[in-house]
Scaffold this active site. Structure first.
Site, mmCIF file in Angstrom:
data_model
loop_
_atom_site.group_PDB
_atom_site.id
_atom_site.type_symbol
_atom_site.label_atom_id
_atom_site.label_comp_id
_atom_site.label_asym_id
_atom_site.label_seq_id
_atom_site.Cartn_x
_atom_site.Cartn_y
_atom_site.Cartn_z
ATOM 1 N N GLY A 46 0.841 -1.193 0.000
ATOM 2 C CA GLY A 46 0.000 0.000 0.000
ATOM 3 C C GLY A 46 0.873 1.239 0.000
ATOM 4 O O GLY A 46 2.049 1.170 0.360
ATOM 5 N N GLN A 51 3.179 9.883 1.494
ATOM 6 C CA GLN A 51 4.460 9.175 1.612
ATOM 7 C C GLN A 51 5.420 9.515 0.463
ATOM 8 O O GLN A 51 6.608 9.230 0.542
ATOM 9 C CB GLN A 51 4.235 7.655 1.661
ATOM 10 C CG GLN A 51 3.504 7.221 2.935
ATOM 11 C CD GLN A 51 3.323 5.729 2.979
ATOM 12 O OE1 GLN A 51 2.394 5.194 2.386
ATOM 13 N NE2 GLN A 51 4.216 5.027 3.668
ATOM 14 N N CYS A 94 5.712 -0.311 7.583
ATOM 15 C CA CYS A 94 5.363 0.910 6.864
ATOM 16 C C CYS A 94 6.588 1.375 6.094
ATOM 17 O O CYS A 94 7.692 1.416 6.648
ATOM 18 C CB CYS A 94 4.925 1.995 7.856
ATOM 19 S SG CYS A 94 4.461 3.540 7.057
ATOM 20 N N LEU A 95 6.410 1.730 4.844
ATOM 21 C CA LEU A 95 7.534 2.186 4.020
ATOM 22 C C LEU A 95 8.142 3.479 4.571
ATOM 23 O O LEU A 95 9.298 3.781 4.281
ATOM 24 C CB LEU A 95 7.078 2.377 2.572
ATOM 25 C CG LEU A 95 6.622 1.083 1.871
ATOM 26 C CD1 LEU A 95 6.036 1.414 0.504
ATOM 27 C CD2 LEU A 95 7.763 0.088 1.748
ATOM 28 N N HIS A 136 -4.640 1.253 7.644
ATOM 29 C CA HIS A 136 -3.271 1.789 7.782
ATOM 30 C C HIS A 136 -3.080 2.979 6.834
ATOM 31 O O HIS A 136 -2.540 4.017 7.229
ATOM 32 C CB HIS A 136 -2.280 0.644 7.479
ATOM 33 C CG HIS A 136 -0.840 1.040 7.388
ATOM 34 N ND1 HIS A 136 0.130 0.570 8.256
ATOM 35 C CD2 HIS A 136 -0.177 1.846 6.499
ATOM 36 C CE1 HIS A 136 1.306 1.090 7.905
ATOM 37 N NE2 HIS A 136 1.154 1.866 6.846
ATOM 38 N N GLU A 137 -3.557 2.838 5.604
ATOM 39 C CA GLU A 137 -3.397 3.918 4.617
ATOM 40 C C GLU A 137 -4.279 5.120 4.950
ATOM 41 O O GLU A 137 -3.861 6.273 4.790
ATOM 42 C CB GLU A 137 -3.719 3.424 3.198
ATOM 43 C CG GLU A 137 -2.931 2.225 2.707
ATOM 44 C CD GLU A 137 -1.441 2.349 2.856
ATOM 45 O OE1 GLU A 137 -0.934 3.476 2.961
ATOM 46 O OE2 GLU A 137 -0.787 1.307 2.898
ATOM 47 N N HIS A 140 -2.639 7.366 7.314
ATOM 48 C CA HIS A 140 -1.662 8.278 6.694
ATOM 49 C C HIS A 140 -2.348 9.564 6.226
ATOM 50 O O HIS A 140 -1.792 10.655 6.368
ATOM 51 C CB HIS A 140 -0.992 7.625 5.486
ATOM 52 C CG HIS A 140 0.157 6.717 5.818
ATOM 53 N ND1 HIS A 140 1.281 7.152 6.485
ATOM 54 C CD2 HIS A 140 0.369 5.406 5.555
ATOM 55 C CE1 HIS A 140 2.131 6.137 6.610
ATOM 56 N NE2 HIS A 140 1.599 5.056 6.054
HETATM 57 O O1 GNR Z 1 3.922 -2.622 2.649
HETATM 58 C C1 GNR Z 1 3.228 -2.494 3.664
HETATM 59 N N1 GNR Z 1 2.894 -3.586 4.381
HETATM 60 C C2 GNR Z 1 1.953 -3.589 5.398
HETATM 61 C C3 GNR Z 1 1.875 -4.709 6.223
HETATM 62 C C4 GNR Z 1 0.924 -4.762 7.232
HETATM 63 C C5 GNR Z 1 0.072 -3.727 7.418
HETATM 64 C C6 GNR Z 1 0.135 -2.591 6.619
HETATM 65 C C7 GNR Z 1 1.064 -2.534 5.610
HETATM 66 S S1 GNR Z 1 1.130 -1.134 4.575
HETATM 67 C C8 GNR Z 1 2.813 -1.134 4.105
HETATM 68 C C9 GNR Z 1 3.102 -0.057 3.083
HETATM 69 C C10 GNR Z 1 2.879 1.314 3.699
HETATM 70 O O2 GNR Z 1 3.633 1.862 4.433
HETATM 71 N N2 GNR Z 1 1.755 1.895 3.417
HETATM 72 O O3 GNR Z 1 1.455 3.090 3.971
HETATM 73 NI NI NI Z 2 2.499 3.121 5.859
#
Ligand code: GNR
Ligand code: NI
Length: 170
Positions: A46, A51, A94-95, A136-137, A140
């Protein structure tokens, strides 16, 4: 198409609330393509526009496994319209917090309303990893990252580790 640089903690941009998109046009679609390419290159499942430095309410997600065909999903101006009472715990990454992981509890299912790649309104019911990833997104877009759910001590440790990682990379 382009792979864009990813913003990492403690960049103050990650704390900002993103603005709605007003028009789904070819310029926006070119940006969606760049976001997807950036996400695949990372690699991640995601990515939120903030980001890559754009405070716009845009997400791209692809949770297909390595053996499966790609399944890119685009969410413009997403809104969560329902969440289940049942919760689920995932070991999240999270990236923007590279190489750090923590178990985070969230609603197991959610419904999300959004505009798709063509600007058409959609609503989906998500479960499992997709539901976790959408939430999660969405965080952000509201200036929240997963370490905000941890204690101040742990959050500080994660930020310090990311700073060190980035220092050693340069
Ligand atoms: O790549 C991602 N893996 C992930 C694993 C578990 C829960 C959420 C994520 S999202 C993350 C990519 C990211 O930072 N998206 O904002
Ligand atoms: Ni993230």
């Amino acid at each position: 198409m382009a792979v864009l640089p990813i913003v990492t903690v403690p960049d103050p941009l990650l704390k900002k609330v993103s603005e709605p998109v007003d028009k789904v046009d070819d310029k926006l679609r070119a940006f969606l393509d760049d976001m997807l390419e950036t996400m695949y290159a990372a690699p991640g499942i995601g990515l939120a526009a903030v980001q890559v430095g754009h405070l716009k309410r845009i997400l791209v997600i692809d949770i297909a496994g390595e053996e499966e065909d790609p399944n890119p999903m685009y969410f413009i101006n997403p809104e969560i319209t329902w969440t289940s009472e049942d919760l689920n715990t995932y070991n999240e990454g999270c990236l923007s917090i590279p190489e750090q992981y923590a178990d985070i509890e969230r609603p197991k299912e959610c419904k999300v309303k959004f505009l798709d790649y063509d600007g058409a309104e959609q609503e989906i019911h998500a479960d499992g990893l997709l539901a976790t990833c959408i939430q999660h997104e969405m965080d952000h877009l509201n200036g929240v990252v997963f370490i905000d759910y941890l204690s101040k001590i742990k959050r500080g440790m994660y930020v310090r580790k990311v700073k060190k990682l980035i220092r050693e990379k340069d």
